[in-house]
Design an enzyme around this catalytic site. Structure first.
Site, PDB file in Angstrom:
ATOM      1  N   GLU A  55      44.693  -2.054   7.331  1.00  0.00           N
ATOM      2  CA  GLU A  55      44.922  -1.094   6.239  1.00  0.00           C
ATOM      3  C   GLU A  55      46.414  -0.939   5.956  1.00  0.00           C
ATOM      4  O   GLU A  55      46.822  -0.850   4.802  1.00  0.00           O
ATOM      5  CB  GLU A  55      44.324   0.281   6.571  1.00  0.00           C
ATOM      6  CG  GLU A  55      42.809   0.303   6.772  1.00  0.00           C
ATOM      7  CD  GLU A  55      42.012   0.041   5.502  1.00  0.00           C
ATOM      8  OE1 GLU A  55      42.599  -0.097   4.415  1.00  0.00           O
ATOM      9  OE2 GLU A  55      40.769  -0.041   5.605  1.00  0.00           O
ATOM     10  N   ASP A  80      34.734  -9.781   3.889  1.00  0.00           N
ATOM     11  CA  ASP A  80      35.087  -9.934   2.469  1.00  0.00           C
ATOM     12  C   ASP A  80      36.448 -10.564   2.158  1.00  0.00           C
ATOM     13  O   ASP A  80      36.554 -11.657   1.609  1.00  0.00           O
ATOM     14  CB  ASP A  80      34.945  -8.582   1.741  1.00  0.00           C
ATOM     15  CG  ASP A  80      35.587  -7.406   2.477  1.00  0.00           C
ATOM     16  OD1 ASP A  80      36.204  -7.630   3.530  1.00  0.00           O
ATOM     17  OD2 ASP A  80      35.473  -6.265   1.984  1.00  0.00           O
ATOM     18  N   GLU A 106      27.008   3.101  -0.856  1.00  0.00           N
ATOM     19  CA  GLU A 106      27.667   2.267   0.156  1.00  0.00           C
ATOM     20  C   GLU A 106      26.769   1.134   0.641  1.00  0.00           C
ATOM     21  O   GLU A 106      27.238   0.065   0.973  1.00  0.00           O
ATOM     22  CB  GLU A 106      28.107   3.120   1.352  1.00  0.00           C
ATOM     23  CG  GLU A 106      29.446   3.785   1.163  1.00  0.00           C
ATOM     24  CD  GLU A 106      30.618   2.813   1.080  1.00  0.00           C
ATOM     25  OE1 GLU A 106      30.780   2.155   0.033  1.00  0.00           O
ATOM     26  OE2 GLU A 106      31.389   2.734   2.039  1.00  0.00           O
ATOM     27  N   GLU A 128      35.674  -2.082  -6.248  1.00  0.00           N
ATOM     28  CA  GLU A 128      35.304  -3.502  -6.287  1.00  0.00           C
ATOM     29  C   GLU A 128      34.511  -3.880  -7.527  1.00  0.00           C
ATOM     30  O   GLU A 128      34.700  -4.965  -8.094  1.00  0.00           O
ATOM     31  CB  GLU A 128      34.507  -3.887  -5.034  1.00  0.00           C
ATOM     32  CG  GLU A 128      35.335  -4.071  -3.783  1.00  0.00           C
ATOM     33  CD  GLU A 128      35.737  -2.770  -3.109  1.00  0.00           C
ATOM     34  OE1 GLU A 128      35.309  -1.689  -3.581  1.00  0.00           O
ATOM     35  OE2 GLU A 128      36.479  -2.805  -2.117  1.00  0.00           O
ATOM     36  N   THR A 141      44.204  -7.965  -2.155  1.00  0.00           N
ATOM     37  CA  THR A 141      42.895  -7.308  -2.044  1.00  0.00           C
ATOM     38  C   THR A 141      42.982  -5.827  -2.397  1.00  0.00           C
ATOM     39  O   THR A 141      41.996  -5.200  -2.741  1.00  0.00           O
ATOM     40  CB  THR A 141      42.292  -7.498  -0.638  1.00  0.00           C
ATOM     41  OG1 THR A 141      40.933  -7.105  -0.663  1.00  0.00           O
ATOM     42  CG2 THR A 141      43.044  -6.705   0.423  1.00  0.00           C
TER      43      THR A 141
HETATM   44  C1  DMJ Z   1      40.343  -1.549  -0.467  1.00  0.00           C
HETATM   45  O1  DMJ Z   1      41.196  -0.912   0.411  1.00  0.00           O
HETATM   46  C2  DMJ Z   1      40.531  -3.028  -0.409  1.00  0.00           C
HETATM   47  O2  DMJ Z   1      40.024  -3.564  -1.574  1.00  0.00           O
HETATM   48  C3  DMJ Z   1      39.889  -3.662   0.782  1.00  0.00           C
HETATM   49  O3  DMJ Z   1      39.935  -5.064   0.759  1.00  0.00           O
HETATM   50  C4  DMJ Z   1      38.463  -3.243   0.989  1.00  0.00           C
HETATM   51  N1  DMJ Z   1      38.071  -2.233   0.101  1.00  0.00           N
HETATM   52  C5  DMJ Z   1      38.917  -1.138  -0.165  1.00  0.00           C
HETATM   53  C6  DMJ Z   1      38.357  -0.351  -1.311  1.00  0.00           C
HETATM   54  O4  DMJ Z   1      36.992  -0.279  -1.324  1.00  0.00           O
END
Ligand code: DMJ
Length: 933
Positions: free
Chosen positions: A147, A294, A388, A406, A492
């Site tokens: 994160e 993912d 979710e 997303e 991401t």
């Molecule tokens: C975000 O922090 C990023 O996209 C991460 O890759 C996974 N998903 C969260 C948001 O849902």
């Protein structure tokens, strides 16, 4: 040059190869036109309408960002219900989710480049100054490496990328001297100790001040990490290396990726969800494209785009082929086992996989992207947001929704790829739903339960980093953005990194890497350069034709059969029959069942029973398919049962100053009118006397025409209902007498009748746990007149009140309402992290404690008929589509004893080994069910 824009010409850093995906897509297009589906294109959206929606996004961003800055900053996140900052350590711990918070003003950093995309250059300049002035990266806090990398390092680098772009333009940021980059470098060095493992995979957590392992670090003892956690570093780390010339970051990230690649399951080419960082063993061997994996896939493809390194593309393509072979079951994406990829590992999907259609666009595989996106959109239309987790038959599995971006991301990329205005309409719906259901006076609140519309006191930083960016870009024309978005790639977390990095400090990246790819064999590559400008304008109906057969996939699952037929036609091989597709009236399915050794027995009472005898299967492969089919049936059945048992209900406070914004999750009653059938009841509340409602009320005048509050305990729920009904109440709310209980921490249950006929009860009754109930009791103390709505789902706010509190950043009345709400519920814990079991209401209800037994058998699990040994009964499937009146309504066995108890010929060697594997799988299933997402 582009990548961020959804795969137009990638330009110089990426080798230009034959556009194979274009050929493939064209072939699919011919095939489709042969089927001559009659369809109409979505009406184009006018420039004015697009601008209006773009402005709406800006206003929403101001509302979220403005409230964060005013009420939360410098805290990491805004708590939008209580309108204050979330400071780690000062709020009850929510577990892992708090590891994103490092006391470094997370939301501000995560919002930096959004400000520039949204054309708020002045605000960006202010925000950068604040980051430089206020943010400390040396706190004694244990944070998630993943994160911190994607949100903070990515946020700083995205900010730096746009700061230098602005500086070069000559108007803003003229004072800027790479200060954000220096901070990014400082943070990069702080994260490096995490990589001190033999594998090179990083520890999942690090102490910003003390690093790893030291006693004061309070971390470093972990053995496992998720694949995405270890495989989502390369973009930020390589950018940091290339911006600064310090090669170490890119080297470390590459080494972690190399290790993951080495550890892929060689026969399936899939990776598991979690891996041991010391031994490299897979800890969780299930594999999907959502939670836990993912962005590993995302970063392989994007690393190729950003760095121009072919080995990343080859890895991505290898994994992608495996995904499309095993996990993709259009329109679904279902987790499988890495060792036995034909075996589904779950019967539900998680919301994180909604990014995948966007990634498929970047890859140039538009068709499955359109299909999955359409399926997801229909789930959203049903629940307003993507829960979710949701089941293969599109019911809610985990009801929370933390405003994830997303789906908006994929919508944006699909619009860029197809130019189909349909995706603008989808974006419009997302905006409407956010404003209608998530907007609160002090920001936007996550949904605690999409079914009831109840909120959680959280607004995650990714909501600002990603959601507004993608929504704004969706409606923006080129001239609405002050720079060319096509020159950047999205990380991401939607942070922007310039593509020119591919040619900067390039040589440093290759040294000391263990990549096995030195010589490239082009024939192995699926070179993808989808040029949307050439492809789609020729056929504006392309996307529409793909969506058409899926139109009702969520409401009625019939069309899935059509898709499957077409799929098998295209691939030449028939996919195995899945339980969710099975129709007892389909002769082809019956034939397949026979081959798998599964026989169908019609019982006298009209039900149908399935029995499997593996020795009767045509081959051991068919026998294995049969086993999988039976297991899927059992899971499907048990899931359906669980979900049917516990539809939650909502108690919504509609009077001043709540105006419908407070929605409490409530348990239903097995008697009285069904609130889901438009029988909602609205009225003022009044406490009963006696409060337990167990005898004739002594205050009938107070409860007459009102919704009576009664306390749980001392008599049956039905008795309470009759007593308040006799006093003239129009509804009732039973409040739990166990102090501190809450739907956050305890599973909801239904209030059962008293074993007698309860037809005489004509008023609706709902159950609230103590914490939720105390919100109403506190409201009465504060405001006396409190009006509530009892319903199956939160309704729109009072239109009368809407006029007063229309969104406006300067509207003081909103903030006042928020404060009033705070004042009556200071002790309400709205922040606990839920486990799927706790929040989904899908788990079987727990038994009552002895003290509660007089309240009746309100939570007894549904009757489960005992079954003849060796039989597995099917659940009732979608009656509307399949005309399966004769199918079973119930499953005959509990999950524990249902698994391998089939009539096997245990002497036969192959079957024995299948059985051994099978037991392993059962254990894996059980483990997965316990895992959080
Ligand atoms: C975000 O922090 C990023 O996209 C991460 O890759 C996974 N998903 C969260 C948001 O849902």
């Amino acid at each position: 040059m582009s990548a961020a824009g959804g795969g137009r010409d990638w330009g110089s850093p990426v080798p230009q190869r034959a556009p194979w995906s274009l050929v493939a897509a064209t072939a699919a297009l011919c095939l489709l036109s042969a089927t001559s589906v009659r369809t109409a294109a979505a009406a184009p959206m006018s420039r004015e309408e697009k601008q209006k929606l773009g402005n709406q996004v800006l206003e929403m961003f101001d509302h979220a960002y403005g409230n964060y800055m005013e009420h939360a900053y410098p805290a990491d996140e805004l708590m939008p219900l209580t309108c204050r900052g979330r400071v780690r350590g000062q709020e009850p711990s929510r577990g892992d989710v708090d590891d994103a918070l490092g006391k470094f003003s997370l939301t501000l950093i995560d919002s930096l480049d959004t400000l520039v995309v949204l054309n708020k250059t002045k605000e960006f300049e202010d925000a950068v100054r604040k980051v430089l002035r206020d943010v400390n990266l040396d706190n004694d806090v244990v944070v998630s490496v993943f994160e911190t990398n994607i949100r903070v390092l990515g946020g700083l680098l995205g900010g730096h990328s746009l700061a230098i772009m602005l500086k070069e333009k000559g108007e803003y940021m003229q004072w800027y001297n790479d200060e954000l980059l220096q901070m990014a470098k400082q943070l990069g060095y702080k994260l490096l100790p995490a990589f001190n493992t033999t594998s090179g995979l990083p520890y999942p957590r690090i102490n910003l001040k003390f690093g790893i392992r030291k006693p004061e670090a309070r971390t470093g003892t972990e053995t496992d990490t998720c694949t995405a956690c270890a495989g989502t570093l390369i973009l930020e780390f390589a950018a940091l290396s290339r911006f600064t010339g310090a090669t170490i970051f890119e080297e470390y990230a590459r080494k972690a990726l190399d290790f993951l690649w080495e550890k892929r399951q060689r026969s399936s080419n899939l990776v598991g969800v979690t891996i041991n960082i010391h031994t490299g063993d897979w800890v969780r061997k299930d594999s999907g494209v959502g939670a836990g994996i993912d962005s590993y896939y995302e970063y392989l493809l994007k690393a190729y785009v950003l760095l121009g390194d072919d080995s990343f593309l080859e890895r991505f393509n290898t994994h992608y082929n495996a995904i499309m072979r095993y996990i993709s079951q259009p329109p679904l994406l279902l987790d499988v086992h890495i060792h036995k990829p034909m075996l589904n590992a779950r019967t539900w999907m998680d919301a994180l996989l909604a990014f995948f259609p966007g990634l498929q666009v970047l890859k140039g595989d538009i068709r499955p992207a359109i299909e999955t996106h359409e399926m997801l959109y229909q789930v959203i239309k049903k629940h307003n947001f993507l829960p979710e987790a949701f089941t293969t038959d599109f019911r809610v599995h985990w009801a929370q929704h933390p405003l994830r971006p997303e789906f908006a991301e994929s919508t944006y990329f699909l619009y860029k790829a197809t130019g189909d205005p349909y995706y603008l309409e989808v974006g419009k719906t997302l905006i409407e739903n956010l404003n209608k259901y998530a907007r609160v006076p002090c920001g936007f609140a996550a949904m605690k339960d999409v079914r009831t519309g109840s909120h959680e006191d959280r607004m995650d930083s990714f909501f600002l980093a990603e959601m507004f960016k993608y929504l704004y870009l969706l409606f923006a024309d080129k001239e609405d953005i002050i720079f060319d978005i096509e020159d950047y790639i999205f990380t991401t977390e939607a942070h922007l990194l310039p593509l020119w990095l591919s040619t900067t400090n390039q040589s440093i990246s290759k040294k000391n890497t263990t990549s096995e790819y030195t010589e490239l064999d082009d024939s192995n590559f699926d070179w993808t350069c989808p040029n949307t400008q050439i492809l789609f304008p020729h056929d504006p109906l392309y996307a529409q034709r793909i969506r058409e057969p899926l139109k009702n996939v969520v409401d009625k699952s019939c069309p899935r059969g059509i898709i499957r037929v077409e799929e098998s036609f295209r691939s030449g091989a028939k996919p195995p029959l899945r339980a969710r597709d099975f129709m007892a009236t389909n002769p082809e399915h019956l034939e397949i069942l026979k081959k798998m050794g599964v026989s169908l027995i019609h019982l006298k009472d009209g039900r149908v029973q399935l029995v499997q005898h593996a020795i009767q299967a045509a081959s051991s492969i068919d026998a294995e398919d049969g086993l999988r089919f039976m297991q899927e049936m059992i899971e499907l059945s048990s899931q359906q049962q669980k979900e049917q048992q516990l539809p939650p209900r909502a108690v919504q406070i509609v009077s001043h100053p709540f105006f419908g914004r407070v929605v409490l999750t409530a348990g239903p009653a097995q008697f009285g009118p069904d609130l889901s059938k438009h029988k909602e009841t609205r009225g003022f509340v009044a406490s009963s006397k006696p409060y337990n409602g167990c005898s004739e009320l002594t205050n009938p005048e107070a409860v007459m025409g009102k919704i009576a509050l009664v306390q749980r305990g001392q008599c049956m729920f039905a008795e309470k209902a009759r007593n308040i009904q006799n006093a003239g109440a129009i509804g009732g709310i039973v409040i739990d007498d166990n102090e501190g209980s809450s739907s956050d921490t305890a599973p909801l249950f239904q209030m059962a009748g008293d074993g007698k006929d309860t037809d005489d009860i004509r008023i609706p009754m709902l159950f609230l746990f103590s914490k939720e109930g105390s919100i109403i009791l506190d409201a009465i103390r504060e405001y006396e007149e409190v009006e509530v709505l009892l319903s199956d789902k939160a309704k729109d706010r009072d239109p009368e009140m809407d006029n007063e509190e229309q969104p406006s950043s300067e509207n003081d009345s909103q903030n006042q309402s928020a404060e009033q709400i705070i004042s009556i519920s200071p002790t309400v814990d709205l922040v606990d992290q839920e486990t799927p079991e706790e929040s989904s209401l899908n788990s079987p209800p727990e038994s009552l404690s002895p003290a509660d037994t007089e309240d009746a058998a309100d939570v007894s699990p549904p009757e489960q008929t005992s079954s003849p040994t060796a039989n597995h009964e099917t659940p009732s499937l979608d009656g509307e589509c399949t005309d399966l009146d004769n199918q079973l309504e119930e499953q005959s066995e509990t999950e524990e004893n249902s698994s391998p108890d089939v009539s096997w010929d245990k002497k036969a060697q192959p079957i024995d080994s299948i059985l051994a594997d099978w037991n392993e799988d059962i254990e894996a299933f059980e483990m997965m069910e316990k895992d959080e997402l």
